[in-house]
Write an enzyme that holds these catalytic residues in place. Structure first.
Site, short mmCIF file in Angstrom:
data_model
loop_
_atom_site.label_atom_id
_atom_site.label_comp_id
_atom_site.label_asym_id
_atom_site.label_seq_id
_atom_site.Cartn_x
_atom_site.Cartn_y
_atom_site.Cartn_z
N LYS A 1 20.02 -15.65 -67.06
CA LYS A 1 20.01 -17.07 -66.74
C LYS A 1 21.01 -17.86 -67.60
CE LYS A 1 15.28 -16.90 -65.04
NZ LYS A 1 13.86 -16.92 -65.50
N GLU B 1 20.61 -22.65 -56.83
CA GLU B 1 19.78 -23.50 -57.69
C GLU B 1 18.55 -22.75 -58.21
OE1 GLU B 1 20.21 -27.12 -58.64
OE2 GLU B 1 19.06 -25.89 -60.00
N GLU C 1 4.79 -9.38 -65.31
CA GLU C 1 4.72 -8.24 -64.40
C GLU C 1 4.12 -7.03 -65.11
OE1 GLU C 1 8.42 -7.81 -62.07
OE2 GLU C 1 8.87 -9.81 -62.83
N THR D 1 6.79 -13.57 -51.96
CA THR D 1 6.19 -14.85 -52.36
C THR D 1 7.12 -16.03 -52.06
OG1 THR D 1 5.19 -13.64 -54.17
CG2 THR D 1 5.07 -16.03 -54.29
N VAL D 2 8.40 -15.88 -52.44
CA VAL D 2 9.34 -16.99 -52.25
C VAL D 2 9.65 -17.20 -50.78
CG1 VAL D 2 11.64 -17.85 -52.78
CG2 VAL D 2 10.33 -16.66 -54.55
N VAL E 1 18.03 -20.18 -61.72
CA VAL E 1 17.72 -20.58 -63.10
C VAL E 1 16.73 -21.74 -63.06
CG1 VAL E 1 18.63 -21.39 -65.30
CG2 VAL E 1 20.09 -20.05 -63.78
N GLY F 1 7.55 -19.16 -59.67
CA GLY F 1 6.48 -19.39 -58.70
C GLY F 1 7.06 -19.64 -57.33
N ASP G 1 15.94 -11.09 -68.92
CA ASP G 1 15.85 -12.10 -67.86
C ASP G 1 16.51 -13.40 -68.32
OD1 ASP G 1 14.43 -13.33 -65.37
OD2 ASP G 1 13.82 -14.61 -67.04
N ILE H 1 13.58 -26.55 -61.00
CA ILE H 1 14.29 -27.60 -61.74
C ILE H 1 15.74 -27.69 -61.25
CG2 ILE H 1 14.96 -28.40 -64.04
CD1 ILE H 1 12.95 -26.33 -65.18
#
Lengths: 417, 417
Positions: free
Chosen positions: B194, B118, B179, B5-6, B121, B291, B190, B125
């Site tokens: 972070k 970047e 998931e 996806t990324v 986390v 996302g 998770d 943002i």
């Protein structure tokens, strides 16, 4: 250059965080000269004060100039000369940036010096860097923010305590959030400078604060705010830059935001800037919009960036790349609006007002009539979305009605069809 | 490396924003090779696919490696080799970063290559850059955030719709926010990765996710959330790193926040990170925490930074400067807590529970007793602030009472004395 609130906070932050900064940089940061008007006021800094800018501009040992004196001149002239002579400049001066941005960038490129201005918008909030670097991969569609702490403090106080505009302004002045002459804040000029700077970096738009349509908040009453609260709205001074199909729209003015809008909860003297872009979506930066400490944090952060770059052998600026960006005429924009009228309380008044709106093709979404003493009444109108040009016509039509005693300007309402 | 996806969103953003990126950089960005497991799944990229990492690692023309394959291995090995060979690395891989950060930085320094992360986390943002650059002048005291979109989506749904944990989890899975195996999200692992990454850059602390005290949310009920709402609280999974006098305290777990807390209004799959430092005060970064698009924005922003630096002749990383940073034992921390017990509904039950708490030196702020069917009752307790060690003792004491049928773990309450 300058040793007011920000200058003193800068020196303090540099002293207190020396170890942390040292860990990040190979060489220490040293302030060797401070330009002031009246050395007698700063006896503790005696050994490094000067009243002559030449002592800084002509000193080949000085590689970075921090401009925190404010005002257009002589700040602009000093910055231009420093940049042309290869000294990097860090500034908190939104006025010079907003009006002389392209000139400063040209000087920076000529001198191969860096120009940084994080503190000019949003105080301690790293939004300039967020836009220029963090969101460099995005096509920004809009930048919408609460960028004036004074007006946000006033509106928050009016909302939370039901106080009048005058009472809230007096409280803001007492708390140090508003200046003795608050014109620049109240009438939107301060926010216009900031949104012009943000638009220049987000869109590469060569714009000036004079391109921004501004409305102030002096006309806002406690009744307006209470009415909005009843609808689930919060009144905020919103500065916005939106890239639309027919151009860039730049505005500053009061607006009712729905309670769940990301900016609706930003209260007191805080600032927040909401950026929408592709592919990131919505990103918001929030924090203290003014004050010595936050501003010093941003200024010193910029100085550290420049020092880090110099250590790496970098001196070139990362300039704003201007591109053609036509401005959109605000009259062609659409909005829903709230609007308060003082009228003669007699049968037929509401019908006349509705007719005046209808003749301008503005349709009413809701109207509330509140009887007042002395045979008067207040009408609180909310329109459906219409062209701003049509709304202006409706205002003109209504103003001509003999039953209308006085009226405030319409206030935009976001999130309403 | 990686075309999920990324990876696909990255290629799309690069193609769609080519002009904007070109304005910022002197040379174009070109993706020459893409490592995938199964080339048949990506016929449109046929000409640049490879299944052999050597085609990337051994290619002297490739200067930046984008790692978006995820998982610990082989991602870690590839990143280390790329860095040692002087290729800069951009990664969204929080797992490798959280567990192998120091090793990666050493490789980056050895190869004089840059390492940027970047996207690891807070999705899109720009908080990593905000902490390392924008707030470089500040002494950070705490980093507190909502950094897991899955659990925030679940808790928001439970709050807004009164649904059970199981219903909300099913909805999150249906909407693609959770998931099939949601363990890492639900149990706080998770978020622990972070906050470990954020603590390493904010404090230079050499910490691992295993140093973070984690609590999950599987035990949270709709009744807990409704009770909190009645008190004006919002339940959030809060990840925090606080530098206190006796060390660094690292936590992830559910917590009730007062409604006016800056993080309380962050809903759905959004993330937000609140940083407190000196002299800046409070700064918050808000946006989409996951996302393809937001993550691609962050990854591509890092690539642009590296390309800009390379153009300026910079290749060195801006490494995390580790420093000794003792960890604080969470048992010595203080908290107020909410706590739900199912008990036998008979006279004396409440007295026994109160006695069990009192024996552990935990005092009650409020208690509500709700009769339930079958001779049972639910006790909803809120304690005054106490040591976490004392609270654990109180839980143990209470659990031994025959009148207590079952109980959930205590939930911290912020903003209560």
């Amino acid at each position: 250059m300058g040793l007011g609130t920000v200058g003193r906070a800068f020196l303090r932050a540099l002293a207190e965080n020396r170890d942390d900064i040292g860990r990040r940089l190979a060489e220490p940061l040293e302030v060797t000269r401070i330009l002031v008007r009246d050395p007698a006021r700063h006896p503790e800094e005696r050994h490094r004060l000067t009243t002559d800018a030449r002592d800084i501009l002509d000193d080949p040992e000085i590689s970075v100039v921090v401009e925190v004196m404010g005002g257009r001149e002589p700040a602009r002239t000093y910055m231009l000369e420093a940049l042309r002579r290869g000294k990097s400049v860090v500034t908190a001066n939104k006025e010079v940036l907003a009006y002389a941005g392209p000139e400063l960038w040209a000087a920076a490129e000529a001198g191969q010096a860096d120009l940084r201005f994080e503190a000019s918008v949003g105080g301690g909030i790293p939004v300039v860097q967020g836009l220029t670097q963090g969101l460099a991969a995005d096509r920004v569609r809009s930048v919408v923010g609460i960028v004036n702490g004074t007006t946000n403090y006033i509106l928050t106080r009016m909302t939370d305590e039901g106080s009048s505009f005058e009472q809230a302004l007096a409280a803001a002045q007492a708390a140090g959030y508003a200046e003795a002459d608050p014109t620049d804040d109240l009438d939107g000029h301060d926010a216009a400078r900031k949104i012009a700077i943000l638009a220049s970096i987000a869109f590469g738009a060569h714009v000036s604060p004079d391109d921004v349509a501004v409305e102030g908040i002096r006309h806002v009453t406690a009744e307006d705010i209470r009415y909005g609260q009843g609808q689930g709205w919060r009144l905020k001074v919103v500065a916005s830059a939106r890239l639309e199909a027919d151009g860039l729209l730049l505005r500053v003015g009061p607006a009712f935001l729905p309670q769940d809008h990301p900016l609706a909860g930003v209260s007191g003297a805080y600032n927040a800037i909401l950026v929408e872009g592709e592919p990131v979506g919505q990103v918001m930066f929030f924090g203290p919009g003014a004050g010595g400490g936050p501003t010093a944090s941003a200024v010193l952060g910029d100085v550290i960036e420049i020092a880090w770059g110099r250590h790496q052998g970098v001196s070139a600026p990362r300039p704003v790349r201007y591109r053609p960006c036509p401005l959109k005429d605000p009259a062609t924009d659409e909005l829903a609006a709230y609007w308060r009228l003082d009228v003669v309380d007699r049968p037929g008044t509401l019908a006349q007002v509705a007719q005046a709106l209808s003749e301008a093709s503005v349709s009413l979404r809701s109207v509330e009539q509140r009887p007042k003493p002395d045979g008067r009444a207040t009408l609180l109108l909310v329109t459906h979305r219409c062209r701003e040009g049509a709304l202006r016509q409706a205002v003109a039509n209504t103003g001509r009605l003999p039953v209308v005693l006085s009226m405030g300007p319409p206030i935009r309402v976001e999130g309403v069809d």
